[in-house]
Design an enzyme around this catalytic site. Structure first.
Site, mmCIF file in Angstrom:
data_model
loop_
_atom_site.group_PDB
_atom_site.id
_atom_site.type_symbol
_atom_site.label_atom_id
_atom_site.label_comp_id
_atom_site.label_asym_id
_atom_site.label_seq_id
_atom_site.Cartn_x
_atom_site.Cartn_y
_atom_site.Cartn_z
ATOM 1 N N CYS A 21 0.845 -1.200 0.000
ATOM 2 C CA CYS A 21 0.000 0.000 0.000
ATOM 3 C C CYS A 21 0.880 1.249 0.000
ATOM 4 O O CYS A 21 2.103 1.171 0.127
ATOM 5 C CB CYS A 21 -0.925 0.004 1.219
ATOM 6 S SG CYS A 21 -0.024 -0.043 2.787
ATOM 7 N N CYS A 24 3.095 1.749 2.942
ATOM 8 C CA CYS A 24 4.313 0.921 2.877
ATOM 9 C C CYS A 24 5.393 1.677 2.117
ATOM 10 O O CYS A 24 6.557 1.754 2.547
ATOM 11 C CB CYS A 24 4.043 -0.410 2.171
ATOM 12 S SG CYS A 24 2.786 -1.430 2.949
ATOM 13 N N CYS A 86 47.166 -17.444 -4.843
ATOM 14 C CA CYS A 86 47.464 -17.157 -3.434
ATOM 15 C C CYS A 86 46.348 -16.306 -2.844
ATOM 16 O O CYS A 86 45.420 -15.892 -3.540
ATOM 17 C CB CYS A 86 48.802 -16.446 -3.286
ATOM 18 S SG CYS A 86 48.886 -14.863 -4.158
ATOM 19 N N CYS A 89 45.452 -13.043 -4.382
ATOM 20 C CA CYS A 89 44.647 -13.149 -5.607
ATOM 21 C C CYS A 89 43.156 -13.156 -5.272
ATOM 22 O O CYS A 89 42.367 -12.430 -5.877
ATOM 23 C CB CYS A 89 44.991 -14.441 -6.363
ATOM 24 S SG CYS A 89 46.691 -14.565 -6.912
ATOM 25 N N ASP A 487 16.055 -29.042 23.700
ATOM 26 C CA ASP A 487 14.608 -29.147 23.854
ATOM 27 C C ASP A 487 14.310 -30.615 24.157
ATOM 28 O O ASP A 487 15.123 -31.500 23.847
ATOM 29 C CB ASP A 487 13.930 -28.696 22.560
ATOM 30 C CG ASP A 487 12.443 -28.974 22.563
ATOM 31 O OD1 ASP A 487 11.778 -28.603 23.547
ATOM 32 O OD2 ASP A 487 11.955 -29.593 21.600
ATOM 33 N N ASP A 685 13.750 -28.592 17.526
ATOM 34 C CA ASP A 685 13.139 -29.045 16.271
ATOM 35 C C ASP A 685 11.820 -28.346 15.938
ATOM 36 O O ASP A 685 11.285 -28.545 14.853
ATOM 37 C CB ASP A 685 12.889 -30.556 16.323
ATOM 38 C CG ASP A 685 11.718 -30.901 17.234
ATOM 39 O OD1 ASP A 685 11.569 -30.238 18.291
ATOM 40 O OD2 ASP A 685 10.947 -31.820 16.893
ATOM 41 N N ASP A 689 11.052 -23.458 19.189
ATOM 42 C CA ASP A 689 12.485 -23.413 19.464
ATOM 43 C C ASP A 689 13.204 -22.369 18.612
ATOM 44 O O ASP A 689 14.394 -22.126 18.815
ATOM 45 C CB ASP A 689 13.129 -24.781 19.203
ATOM 46 C CG ASP A 689 12.578 -25.864 20.109
ATOM 47 O OD1 ASP A 689 12.381 -25.576 21.301
ATOM 48 O OD2 ASP A 689 12.339 -26.985 19.620
#
Length: 791
Positions: A21, A24, A86, A89, A487, A685, A689
């Site tokens: 909008c 925004c 090297c 570079c 957890d 998981d 978490d």
């Protein structure tokens, strides 16, 4: 990865995502106008772009857009670079790419010859290639993989032929040098020496002149420049002495140096490919073709590139799956070891998900594709490994600073060596040879390869074991961890309930109670129902007049008997006294188990008490013990109740338990540990978490977890096995040890070798051999990580 400093042009159009909008657009404009260097900003909501005037820092623009709640549309690109020898570079290529308008960040990996870029859409490949070529380097064809040499010969074979020719030409010099050790003059005549050395100097050695000239044009130095200067000085001096009729020449110094440098480069190239073998092995899992079913159900073999989401493919025994998908027909055991590291076959049947690159061992499957090409799990894993290998560890910053001044300093030391020996009364030939030895012994290659070679080998070994690091910084951070917080549900435990105990009432057998409970739960998808059915085994006949009792349980008729199965609330409502099994119920509840009661209302009569538990994963206790053996403390952070948490913690040997915490409280607990000076890793998981994973020094997500958890983590475990956590810390410590060893070798070699050469302790030939050995030693040490396996 270094970020671009400022926009090199006065205006730029940036694509911004998420604007819906006018407010925004206004928010983005105001945020960008506050960035230093922005003179004007105008947002076009229709095209989702913002036009800027001024010379603001690109990272500041991106940060301003994110703070406003939106994102810059970014892309990533990988480019193969040729000609780098090297660390200076790789730094030069990085700076050249960062100067291209629209490049947000660039990282160049010397070990695999790849540049990894974050850039705005619309940046042309030709612009990037021009910047690389202007810096004095080339762009590898394709994606940076090995390609044919100009004459059609494979790179390995071409390099081997060049080394063989070099040592054929240098063999007479080596024989002559061996003769000197015994006081014999076995060196060829002067003009023969010239004929042998010239092809080496200006044929096989021409690459050093080309690369050195490009470096000079860019205003910097590299290893090729050192070799070109040193060998040219020795060769030129020898030509002058030959024309003056002198017998003691120094062609062998130039020839042997070039031969040994070519030999070192040959082994170095092979070592670099070996360090990147993990990605090659992953990508090799993709089959080239797929057996697609057409509308009539006929099989047709098509190239993998033509496969689309929704296509149905046939996989025969012994074949690899060409796409991620869901099994629609058939059943088979799948070998997923190359993808997850799990050696046991995974049994798959209708409705199960399968992944690209896995092998059907014993059955025919029909799979509907849900992801193809770069969207498959295999491609994402390969991309993660490649990104980690292309990233830079923080310790590399020290190497970059040293490499930036290394070559000029070495040239200066060589000049001082020449002047010093001349002032000391040595002749020009002797003084020049000592200066040549200084130029040749210096080895910026070993410095440049020390860190990236170890990172590539370490992350590759970890990937083969099912451990993916997001970047090199995560690898370095993991090596400092002294506390791991887990957890509980789905991480230390299986995440699904099992029937832990069944206590029948007097006059009822266990088998009878389990059979009645199984009949009541037949066909249900409730987690507790699945646990009962798994314990009962088989496919029991469903109860009649079945009815779910929301929030309480179920009821039904089994062989004419009306039965109830449900929670303590259902027991209270039925009016059946629990006295007979009350003590057992109290004991089970104290262990954190969920209780269900099997009741026959007629009577009323209590038939059995069922206790359910979320059992610890296999290997969870061993994982905790493994962490303790490494000197790492272990804690548990869980939203479950104290009884359930204490039960699992007691079984696994975890002393520090925080139970009943919300997601933000998990993050706060981690922040508290960090304020106390602890280096904290969080293993989880679930969505709950994600905040804790992001706030920890190191976030570790189980591969079976949610996308939110994986996105927030620094490390992803491809298998939901807690044992991979101590394994991840172990490989990081080994990798960091290799980095320290390599850096100590590289710095020590130069610190010892350069003064030794300046003081006349090394001939140019011996210096060249030592320099070649230095780079190969660093790579060989890093490759020892490839033998690592989790305990």
């Amino acid at each position: 990865m270094p970020e671009a400093a400022t926009l090199p042009t006065a205006s730029l159009s940036l694509p911004v995502t998420g604007m819906t909008c006018a407010s925004c657009a206004g928010r983005v404009e105001r945020a960008l106008r506050r960035v230093p260097g922005v003179e004007e900003a105008a947002v076009n909501l229709a095209t989702e772009t913002v036009s800027l005037r001024g010379t603001p820092p690109l990272p500041a623009l991106a940060a301003a857009v994110r703070e406003a709640g939106y994102d810059l549309a970014e892309t990533t690109r990988d480019i193969g670079i040729t000609g780098m020898t090297c660390a200076s570079c790789s730094g030069r290529v990085e700076r050249a790419l960062l100067a291209v308008p629209g490049v947000l960040a660039a990282g160049v990996n010397l070990a695999n010859g790849q540049a990894h870029l974050r850039l705005l859409p619309g940046v042309e490949d030709t612009t990037l290639m021009a910047a690389i070529e202007k810096a004095g380097y080339g762009v590898a064809p394709g994606t940076g993989a090995d390609t044919a040499a100009p004459d059609g010969m494979a790179p390995d074979r071409r390099a081997a032929v060049e080394v063989a020719v070099a040592f054929l030409l240098v063999a007479p010099f080596l024989v002559g040098m061996a003769g000197m050790a015994f006081g014999r003059h076995w060196m060829p005549p002067g003009w023969v020496q010239l004929l042998l050395a010239a092809p080496l100097q200006f044929g096989l050695g021409a690459r050093f002149y080309r690369a050195g000239w490009r470096a000079l044009r860019a205003g910097v130095g590299n290893m090729d420049l050192l070799v070109a200067l040193g060998t040219s000085a020795a060769f030129g001096l020898s030509v002058v002495l030959l024309l003056q009729g002198e017998q003691h020449l120094y062609f062998e110094a130039a020839a042997v140096v070039i031969a040994f440098v070519l030999l070192g480069r040959f082994f170095e190239a092979r070592g670099k490919r070996a360090t990147g073998a993990a990605i090659a092995a992953l990508l090799a899992l993709r089959p080239r073709t797929a057996r697609r079913l057409d509308a009539a159900g006929r099989e047709e073999e098509v190239p993998l590139a033509l496969l689309r989401v929704g296509d149905r493919v046939v996989v025969r025994p012994g074949e690899r799956l060409p796409a991620d998908g869901v099994v629609e027909e058939g059943a088979a055991g799948l070998d997923e070891s190359a993808l997850t590291g799990e050696s046991r076959a995974a049994e798959k049947q209708v409705g199960d998900s399968v992944a690209t690159g896995t092998v059907s061992l014993d059955g025919r499957l029909v799979v509907r594709a849900t992801a193809v090409g770069g969207d498959t799990r295999l491609a994402r894993v390969a991309a993660l490994v490649q990104a980690a290998q292309a990233s830079r560890a923080p310790v590399q910053k020290l190497v970059d600073r040293v490499s930036a001044v290394f070559v000029p300093v070495v040239v200066g030391i060589a000049a001082l060596t020449l002047l010093g020996w001349l002032l000391a009364g040595a002749g020009l030939p002797a003084a020049l040879l000592h200066a040549v030895a200084v130029l040749v012994i210096a080895c910026p290659c070993a410095l440049g390869l020390a860190t990236p070679a170890a990172i590539m080998a370490g992350t590759g070994a970890a990937a083969r074991a099912g451990i993916l690091f997001r970047d090199a910084a995560a690898l370095e951070q993991a090596g400092r961890i002294d506390l791991v917080a887990f957890d509980k549900t789905g991480t230390l435990t299986n995440g699904r309930p099992t029937l832990a105990a069944l206590h029948p009432a007097e006059g009822v057998t266990r088998e009878e109670a389990l059979a009645l409970a199984g009949r009541l739960q037949a066909g249900s998808e409730h987690p507790l129902a699945r646990a009962v059915l798994e314990a009962a085994g088989g496919e029991p006949r469903p109860a009649e007049a079945f009815r779910a009792l929301p929030g309480r349980g179920v009821e039904g008729v089994v062989d004419g008997r009306r039965l109830l199965l449900g929670s303590p609330r259902l027991l209270r409502e039925s009016g059946v006294p629990e006295a007979a099994l009350g003590a057992l119920a109290e004991r089970e509840a104290g262990q954190g188990h969920t209780l269900s009661w099997l009741i026959e209302p007629a009577g009323p009569r209590l038939l059995a008490l069922l206790a359910f538990a979320d059992a610890p994963r296999d290997g969870a206790a061993a994982a905790i013990a493994g962490l303790s053996a490494q000197g790492v403390a272990v804690a548990m952070l869980t939203g479950d109740g104290p009884d359930a948490a204490a039960s699992v913690a007691g079984a696994l040997g975890i002393q520090d338990v925080t139970a009943g915490v919300l997601p933000e409280q998990k993050a706060a607990r981690i922040a508290e540990w960090r304020r106390q000076g602890r280096r904290v890793a969080m293993v989880g998981d679930g969505v709950n978490d994600a905040a804790a994973l992001a706030s920890a020094d190191l976030g570790i997500a189980m591969g079976s977890g949610t996308d939110a958890a994986i996105a927030a983590a620094h490390v992803t475990l491809l298998r939901p096995e807690p044992a991979l956590v101590p394994a991840a810390l172990a490989i990081t410590r080994r990798t960091l040890a290799k980095i320290r060893q390599n850096l100590a070798w590289a710095f020590g070699f130069n610190a010892l070798g350069i003064p030794l050469a300046a003081l006349g302790g090394l001939s140019p030939a011996l210096a060249g051999a030592a320099m070649a050995f230095s780079s190969v030693a660093v790579l060989a040490n890093a490759l020892l990580l490839a033998r690592w396996r989790p305990e």
